[in-house]
Design an enzyme around this catalytic site. Structure first.
Site, PDB file in Angstrom:
ATOM      1  N   ILE A 150       0.528  -0.214   0.110  1.00 17.81           N
ATOM      2  CA  ILE A 150      -0.166   0.071   0.240  1.00 17.81           C
ATOM      3  C   ILE A 150       1.160   1.463  -0.271  1.00 17.81           C
ATOM      4  O   ILE A 150       0.777   2.008  -0.790  1.00 17.81           O
ATOM      5  CB  ILE A 150      -1.137  -0.041   1.064  1.00 17.81           C
ATOM      6  CG1 ILE A 150      -1.695  -0.998   0.806  1.00 17.81           C
ATOM      7  CG2 ILE A 150      -1.749   0.843   1.250  1.00 17.81           C
ATOM      8  CD1 ILE A 150      -2.758  -0.715   2.197  1.00 17.81           C
ATOM      9  N   LYS A 191       5.977 -17.679 -12.615  1.00 13.39           N
ATOM     10  CA  LYS A 191       4.499 -17.125 -12.652  1.00 13.39           C
ATOM     11  C   LYS A 191       4.255 -16.125 -11.502  1.00 13.39           C
ATOM     12  O   LYS A 191       3.844 -15.275 -11.595  1.00 13.39           O
ATOM     13  CB  LYS A 191       3.400 -18.491 -11.774  1.00 13.39           C
ATOM     14  CG  LYS A 191       2.034 -17.939 -11.998  1.00 13.39           C
ATOM     15  CD  LYS A 191       1.326 -17.908 -13.263  1.00 13.39           C
ATOM     16  CE  LYS A 191       0.689 -18.905 -13.869  1.00 13.39           C
ATOM     17  NZ  LYS A 191       0.368 -19.201 -14.910  1.00 13.39           N
ATOM     18  N   CYS A 383      32.850   4.182  18.657  1.00 17.56           N
ATOM     19  CA  CYS A 383      32.050   5.255  19.740  1.00 17.56           C
ATOM     20  C   CYS A 383      31.996   4.367  20.399  1.00 17.56           C
ATOM     21  O   CYS A 383      32.631   4.928  21.904  1.00 17.56           O
ATOM     22  CB  CYS A 383      31.120   5.425  18.138  1.00 17.56           C
ATOM     23  SG  CYS A 383      29.764   6.860  18.841  1.00 17.56           S
ATOM     24  N   HIS A 509      32.993   6.713  13.029  1.00 14.54           N
ATOM     25  CA  HIS A 509      32.421   5.548  12.935  1.00 14.54           C
ATOM     26  C   HIS A 509      33.623   5.565  11.541  1.00 14.54           C
ATOM     27  O   HIS A 509      32.627   6.094  10.865  1.00 14.54           O
ATOM     28  CB  HIS A 509      31.013   5.973  12.494  1.00 14.54           C
ATOM     29  CG  HIS A 509      29.874   5.967  13.617  1.00 14.54           C
ATOM     30  ND1 HIS A 509      29.966   4.588  13.567  1.00 14.54           N
ATOM     31  CD2 HIS A 509      29.995   6.789  14.628  1.00 14.54           C
ATOM     32  CE1 HIS A 509      28.926   4.767  15.013  1.00 14.54           C
ATOM     33  NE2 HIS A 509      29.017   5.979  15.600  1.00 14.54           N
ATOM     34  N   GLU A 511      33.802   3.059   9.566  1.00 11.86           N
ATOM     35  CA  GLU A 511      33.417   1.667   8.976  1.00 11.86           C
ATOM     36  C   GLU A 511      32.320   2.286   7.839  1.00 11.86           C
ATOM     37  O   GLU A 511      32.371   2.145   6.631  1.00 11.86           O
ATOM     38  CB  GLU A 511      32.564   0.900   9.542  1.00 11.86           C
ATOM     39  CG  GLU A 511      31.030   1.524  10.451  1.00 11.86           C
ATOM     40  CD  GLU A 511      31.166   2.104  11.695  1.00 11.86           C
ATOM     41  OE1 GLU A 511      32.474   2.622  11.856  1.00 11.86           O
ATOM     42  OE2 GLU A 511      30.553   2.383  12.369  1.00 11.86           O
TER      43      GLU A 511
END
Ligand code: GLN
Length: 536
Positions: A150, A191, A383, A509, A511
């Site tokens: 939806i 299908k 962190c 961070h 990464e």
């Protein structure tokens, strides 16, 4: 040139890897000399995923400009090696927030504000924003969710309108579907793909290319059948077999000529053959490791590895650089006690303590850090992992048994980690942390400097708490050094223990910035230290 738009939708089920297909196509076009960016539209009502628990939606990725985004943006950056921004991730929440703010300001005075045209217009504006910068030849827009949901409807309708508005050669739709395999009859079934294309057609969108995820190769006949029933050319039925690593997907798409098909439909010249030398070089090193290391990732979301996506990928990049296979062992921080830590961590060649928020699993992280500090196994704290390293040191070296972060214990007598001053009056939770890229000055001679080989670096952030510089002298006197600071605020960005093979904690961070072509230097050095440790 007029920017070209490629829309990527998904059908049949979620988790088919739209993000990887989009990133792989972008990689191929980029390798042919086009400038490409990717955008993700997420149909949920959160304004951004920053307030989501990682169990809901995996890691929250952070861009240079401080947007908290879907983890697919991490894949885009890792594949393309160019930064994304706020404009690359749009949610339904952000769309509605904008439209409702406009409505309150009177922008639509006298009118009923509706999904069509107001919401769809705003979606279309956001899609075209990246093209309007003039920086990109091709914009790939990935529509989150599955066709038929939806909440995806306004996005599909916006795509329909854009296709209608644009010249035929300026936009196309790639639909990613699944061909399930029935083991009892040993056949692939088409299908669900047919039905999913019909669903798209109900919304007025005819896909131009079908990418079919499958466990088994598709025969020529089957391609023909899919093409016939789904109304596409047979060379527009692309097979996407399961492959050992996501980094194989661009080469697989190259073999399937996805890039050529796209270029011809968009009436773009195929220019030169794609230059994928460094990509292939990376894959060769990744697949032919000379060493193997076991690295423990200590976190509280380990049941869902997507929560640590960028960290895991950074290990793959750093592993390839070191010609080492990094075997990541997820260790639940809640299950690590002072008694069992030595036994549970004994086999590791490196320990990474992951980022996070809140109380749960904190003591386990501290126990893991104590083990790493005392035994000399390489340690990398990110962190919250860095903050816990500071707390561990305060408790067990400085002897301040109650030392803590005010995030977990606001009443501690030794708040060695404390809320940043400019965070103290903030009450709203969404998008209010210290986010995005800030400069860090690295001390010469430190481990961090050996990794970066420069004194000025930029790293991305996502936090509210920081090292309490009131205690700086106490820590330094006992050997915990601050080797990276923000030049303006003096906020501690990196901590290290000198007499340890590798003990580095970072407030930022790293990464998020590791890519295939630019593995992050701190991950590279950490894996290197783990290799050395494993051989000793
Ligand atoms: N919870 C800590 C802070 O807000 C650490 C955040 C993190 O690890 N990203 O400072």
């Amino acid at each position: 040139m007029t920017p070209k738009y490629i829309f990527v939708t998904g059908g049949v089920t979620s988790s088919l890897g739209k993000g990887i297909i989009a990133a792989s196509l972008a990689k191929l076009l980029q390798a042919r000399g086009y400038s490409v960016t990717i955008q993700k539209l997420d149909p949920y009502i959160n304004v951004d995923p920053g307030t989501l628990n990682p169990y809901e939606h995996g890691e929250c990725y952070v861009t240079e400009d401080g947007a908290e985004t879907d983890l697919d943006l991490g894949h885009y950056e890792r594949f393309l090696n160019i930064p994304t921004s706020q404009a690359n991730n749009v949610t339904t929440g952000r769309i509605y927030q904008h439209v409702i703010t406009q409505e309150r300001e009177g922008a639509y005075l006298g009118k009923t504000v509706q999904v069509i045209p107001h919401i769809t217009d705003e979606i279309k504006r956001r899609i075209k924003l990246l093209g309007d910068t003039g920086k990109f030849d091709v914009i790939i827009t990935e529509i989150g969710g599955t066709v038929g949901d939806i909440e995806s409807l306004p996005y599909i309708e916006s795509v329909r309108q854009l296709l209608w508005e644009m010249k035929e050669e300026d936009a196309l739709v790639i639909h990613l579907t699944l061909l399930p395999y029935l083991s009892s009859t040993k056949e692939l079934k088409t299908k669900p793909t047919q039905h999913s294309v019909k669903l798209l057609l109900e919304s007025g969108v005819q896909p131009d290319i079908l990418v079919c995820r499958t466990e088994h190769a598709i025969t020529k006949e089957m391609r023909k059948k899919i093409a016939l029933f789904c109304n596409v050319d047979s060379n527009s039925v692309i097979e996407a077999l399961d492959v050992p690593t996501i980094y194989d997907v661009p080469l697989m798409m190259l073999k399937e000529k996805l890039d050529k098909t796209v270029l011809s439909k968009l009436k773009l010249s195929a220019k030169n053959e794609p230059n994928l030398e460094s990509w292939k070089d990376f894959l060769t090193r990744h697949k032919n490791p000379k060493n193997e290391v076991r690295i423990g990732v200590i976190g509280k979301y380990v049941e869902l590895p997507d929560a640590y996506k960028s960290i895991i990928e950074a290990f793959i990049h750093a592993g390839a650089t070191n010609e080492a296979r990094v075997r990541v062992q997820y260790i639940h921080s809640e299950l690590l006690s002072e008694e069992n830590a030595a036994q549970k961590l004994a086999d590791l060649d490196g320990i990474l303590v992951a980022p996070g928020f809140g109380e749960r699993g904190i003591e386990g992280k501290i126990n893991a850090i104590k083990f790493a500090r005392e035994t000399g196994v390489p340690f990398f704290g990110i962190c919250l992992g860095m903050q816990m390293a500071v707390i561990e040191f305060a408790r067990n070296v400085l002897g301040w048994k109650d030392a803590h972060s005010t995030e977990m214990n606001p009443k501690t007598k030794h708040p060695v980690i404390d809320m940043m001053a400019d965070q103290k009056n903030i009450t709203k939770k969404g998008g209010t942390m210290r986010l995005g890229s800030y400069v860090c000055e690295v001390t010469k001679g430190s481990k961090a400097y050996q990794a970066y080989e420069k004194t000025k670096v930029n790293e991305r952030h996502r936090h509210r708490f920081e090292f309490n510089s009131k205690y700086l002298k106490d820590f330094e006197a006992k050997g915990l050094q601050i080797t990276g600071v923000n030049p303006e605020t003096k906020l501690a960005e990196i901590v290290e223990i000198k007499n340890h093979p590798y003990f580095v904690g970072v407030q930022f961070h790293p990464e998020y910035k590791s890519t295939v072509l630019n593995p992050h230097p701190l991950f590279v050095k950490f894996v290197k230290a783990a290799v050395t440790y494993s051989q000793a």
